[in-house]
Motif scaffolding. Structure first.
Motif, mmCIF file in Angstrom:
data_model
loop_
_atom_site.group_PDB
_atom_site.id
_atom_site.type_symbol
_atom_site.label_atom_id
_atom_site.label_comp_id
_atom_site.label_asym_id
_atom_site.label_seq_id
_atom_site.Cartn_x
_atom_site.Cartn_y
_atom_site.Cartn_z
ATOM 1 N N ARG A 286 0.770 -1.316 -0.091
ATOM 2 C CA ARG A 286 -0.109 -0.106 -0.116
ATOM 3 C C ARG A 286 1.061 1.421 0.075
ATOM 4 O O ARG A 286 1.852 1.352 0.663
ATOM 5 C CB ARG A 286 -1.108 0.295 1.275
ATOM 6 C CG ARG A 286 -1.935 -1.008 1.295
ATOM 7 C CD ARG A 286 -2.987 -0.954 2.571
ATOM 8 N NE ARG A 286 -3.490 0.390 2.138
ATOM 9 C CZ ARG A 286 -4.202 1.222 3.202
ATOM 10 N NH1 ARG A 286 -4.000 0.616 4.686
ATOM 11 N NH2 ARG A 286 -4.763 2.339 2.957
ATOM 12 N N ILE A 287 0.395 2.233 -0.959
ATOM 13 C CA ILE A 287 1.266 3.539 -0.984
ATOM 14 C C ILE A 287 0.496 4.529 -0.636
ATOM 15 O O ILE A 287 -1.031 4.785 -1.120
ATOM 16 C CB ILE A 287 1.788 3.739 -2.341
ATOM 17 C CG1 ILE A 287 3.054 2.363 -2.698
ATOM 18 C CG2 ILE A 287 2.463 4.906 -2.498
ATOM 19 C CD1 ILE A 287 3.260 2.449 -4.136
ATOM 20 N N GLY A 288 0.610 5.504 0.314
ATOM 21 C CA GLY A 288 0.003 6.799 0.486
ATOM 22 C C GLY A 288 0.769 7.946 -0.412
ATOM 23 O O GLY A 288 1.812 8.209 -0.374
ATOM 24 N N ASP B 127 -1.226 -0.459 -4.441
ATOM 25 C CA ASP B 127 -2.417 0.255 -4.165
ATOM 26 C C ASP B 127 -2.131 1.695 -3.391
ATOM 27 O O ASP B 127 -1.870 1.718 -2.519
ATOM 28 C CB ASP B 127 -3.141 -0.691 -3.413
ATOM 29 C CG ASP B 127 -3.680 -2.078 -4.034
ATOM 30 O OD1 ASP B 127 -3.716 -1.995 -5.220
ATOM 31 O OD2 ASP B 127 -3.937 -3.134 -3.329
ATOM 32 N N VAL B 128 -2.780 2.599 -3.967
ATOM 33 C CA VAL B 128 -2.642 4.107 -3.945
ATOM 34 C C VAL B 128 -3.823 4.754 -3.137
ATOM 35 O O VAL B 128 -4.946 4.486 -3.538
ATOM 36 C CB VAL B 128 -2.274 4.833 -4.939
ATOM 37 C CG1 VAL B 128 -2.203 6.180 -4.711
ATOM 38 C CG2 VAL B 128 -0.880 4.283 -5.781
ATOM 39 N N THR B 129 -3.435 5.341 -1.987
ATOM 40 C CA THR B 129 -4.479 6.249 -1.162
ATOM 41 C C THR B 129 -3.989 7.576 -1.622
ATOM 42 O O THR B 129 -2.669 7.948 -1.214
ATOM 43 C CB THR B 129 -4.664 5.880 0.079
ATOM 44 O OG1 THR B 129 -5.091 4.720 0.069
ATOM 45 C CG2 THR B 129 -5.523 6.860 0.912
ATOM 46 N N PHE B 130 -4.612 8.483 -1.974
ATOM 47 C CA PHE B 130 -4.170 10.144 -2.075
ATOM 48 C C PHE B 130 -4.942 10.792 -0.909
ATOM 49 O O PHE B 130 -6.077 10.706 -0.781
ATOM 50 C CB PHE B 130 -5.151 10.443 -3.264
ATOM 51 C CG PHE B 130 -4.453 11.922 -3.897
ATOM 52 C CD1 PHE B 130 -3.118 12.420 -3.903
ATOM 53 C CD2 PHE B 130 -5.404 13.084 -4.265
ATOM 54 C CE1 PHE B 130 -2.903 13.666 -4.014
ATOM 55 C CE2 PHE B 130 -4.963 14.454 -4.312
ATOM 56 C CZ PHE B 130 -3.853 14.532 -4.393
ATOM 57 N N LEU B 131 -3.864 11.161 0.012
ATOM 58 C CA LEU B 131 -4.113 12.014 1.071
ATOM 59 C C LEU B 131 -4.041 13.626 0.974
ATOM 60 O O LEU B 131 -3.125 14.180 0.938
ATOM 61 C CB LEU B 131 -3.058 11.466 2.191
ATOM 62 C CG LEU B 131 -2.919 10.061 2.562
ATOM 63 C CD1 LEU B 131 -1.699 9.584 3.167
ATOM 64 C CD2 LEU B 131 -4.161 9.663 3.579
ATOM 65 N N VAL B 132 -5.410 13.838 0.800
ATOM 66 C CA VAL B 132 -5.537 15.460 0.380
ATOM 67 C C VAL B 132 -5.089 16.474 1.300
ATOM 68 O O VAL B 132 -4.291 17.417 0.819
ATOM 69 C CB VAL B 132 -7.107 15.722 -0.092
ATOM 70 C CG1 VAL B 132 -7.300 17.196 -0.465
ATOM 71 C CG2 VAL B 132 -7.406 14.610 -1.079
ATOM 72 N N LEU C 91 -3.854 4.668 9.220
ATOM 73 C CA LEU C 91 -3.702 4.164 7.820
ATOM 74 C C LEU C 91 -1.947 3.465 7.777
ATOM 75 O O LEU C 91 -1.395 4.535 7.813
ATOM 76 C CB LEU C 91 -3.729 5.028 6.566
ATOM 77 C CG LEU C 91 -5.338 5.679 6.806
ATOM 78 C CD1 LEU C 91 -5.575 6.528 5.628
ATOM 79 C CD2 LEU C 91 -6.416 4.511 6.720
ATOM 80 N N THR C 92 -1.886 2.190 7.486
ATOM 81 C CA THR C 92 -0.657 1.730 7.523
ATOM 82 C C THR C 92 -0.449 1.580 6.141
ATOM 83 O O THR C 92 -0.985 0.892 5.190
ATOM 84 C CB THR C 92 -0.539 0.483 8.281
ATOM 85 O OG1 THR C 92 -0.853 0.680 9.717
ATOM 86 C CG2 THR C 92 0.974 -0.200 7.998
ATOM 87 N N PHE C 93 0.938 2.193 5.696
ATOM 88 C CA PHE C 93 1.565 1.859 4.135
ATOM 89 C C PHE C 93 2.548 1.420 4.035
ATOM 90 O O PHE C 93 3.480 1.269 5.103
ATOM 91 C CB PHE C 93 1.465 3.492 3.583
ATOM 92 C CG PHE C 93 0.129 4.037 3.654
ATOM 93 C CD1 PHE C 93 -0.836 3.563 2.611
ATOM 94 C CD2 PHE C 93 -0.001 4.798 4.398
ATOM 95 C CE1 PHE C 93 -2.043 4.120 2.319
ATOM 96 C CE2 PHE C 93 -1.233 5.635 4.438
ATOM 97 C CZ PHE C 93 -2.118 5.374 3.358
ATOM 98 N N ALA C 94 3.106 0.576 2.953
ATOM 99 C CA ALA C 94 4.630 0.292 2.992
ATOM 100 C C ALA C 94 5.534 1.477 2.718
ATOM 101 O O ALA C 94 6.694 1.292 2.979
ATOM 102 C CB ALA C 94 4.576 -0.784 1.703
#
Length: 296
Positions: free
Chosen positions: A143-145, A165-170, A213-216
């Motif tokens: 997971r990528i932020g 898998d990407v989460t966009f942190l606005v 939220l935990t990311f690689a």
């Protein structure tokens, strides 16, 4: 002694330029303050022949190769100011020394202006990155932020699904227009509007509502500017780019001041070690031509 060239900045671009010049048997002085941009990273990736090598090792090896040439002089110090004109420049160091040269090559690199997120700066270059080509593969499709800083962050988030898998942190940094939102969703990017409280652990993002939220790994588009004010103080023309401020140069890497050249991250976008080396090699060769044909 008047040197043919004074190179301000002894990182990858500066050393690549110096190598072309000493191989042309020109006298070259490199002034270096020892502040490589990637000094926080333990491994360099995407640089052919050096993939996965400690960047400090790459830099040390390059310096050793340069110092084998008898026309190379290396000075550790901070260039504070430059005066003079083409064929007669003086560089003044913070420690009081003065050196003279016919040409100046600015390879000062850039500094990264990071978003004001608690815990981010401490992880910069370790679990928080700017270049997916340099660091994306090692995240192993985890997971990528992406922490937004401005419009460039949307582009960054659109690109990164290639690596996970990407989460966009606005984080309140951009206004999500309908078109950009749809493009992110089309790429499979999740959009998180809740502000960030801080970053903990390796790459854990604590949100303002208490969720974690935990990311690689995390990415953010830092805004860059030349690492020292030297070019601006000299009167070199600067230019705005999507990634920040850089020194304006022509195709031959000469600045707006005759006899002053610039290369590497401070004078081009985008940024990487391999691109800096290539730009430095080109800048060194073009500067050499100015010494051979000074009126061209």
């Amino acid at each position: 002694m008047q040197h043919d060239v004074i190179v301000v900045g002894g990182s990858y671009a500066g050393m690549a330029a110096a190598l072309q010049l000493v191989r042309a048997r020109r006298t070259v002085l490199v002034i270096d303050a020892g502040q490589r941009r990637n000094r926080f990273a333990s491994h360099s990736h995407g640089f052919l022949g050096q993939d996965g090598v400690d960047p400090a090792e790459i830099a040390a090896s390059a310096r050793g190769q340069l110092e084998a040439y008898p026309t190379l002089t290396w000075v550790e110090g901070q260039a504070a100011s430059v005066s003079g004109s083409k064929d007669d420049f003086s560089v003044f160091l913070a420690g009081g020394e003065t050196h003279t040269g016919r040409r100046i090559l600015l390879a000062t690199g850039v500094s990264d202006q990071l978003p004001p997120v608690a815990g981010l700066a401490e992880r910069w270059g370790k679990t928080v990155f700017h270049c997916p080509y340099c660091h994306g593969y090692e995240l192993d499709r985890g997971r990528i932020g992406v922490i937004a800083t401005g419009p460039m962050s949307v582009h960054q988030a659109q690109l990164l699904p290639e690596w996970g898998d990407v989460t966009f942190l606005v984080n309140g940094a951009v206004t999500m227009e309908a078109e950009a939102r749809q493009e992110l969703l089309r790429r499979g990017v999740m959009i998180e509007q809740t502000p960030i409280e801080r970053i903990e652990g390796d790459a854990e993002v604590l949100l303002a509502d208490g969720r974690r939220l935990t990311f690689a790994g995390l990415f953010t588009a830092s805004r860059c500017s030349p690492a020292t004010p030297l070019a601006e103080d000299m009167g070199c023309e600067l230019m705005e780019t999507p990634m920040g401020i850089q020194i304006r140069t022509n195709d031959a890497k000469e600045t707006s001041i005759l006899g002053v050249f610039a290369c590497g991250d401070a004078a081009r976008v985008p940024h990487s070690v391999s691109l800096a080396v290539g730009d430095g090699a080109w800048g060194g060769a073009q500067l050499h031509r100015s010494l051979v044909w000074p009126e061209s």
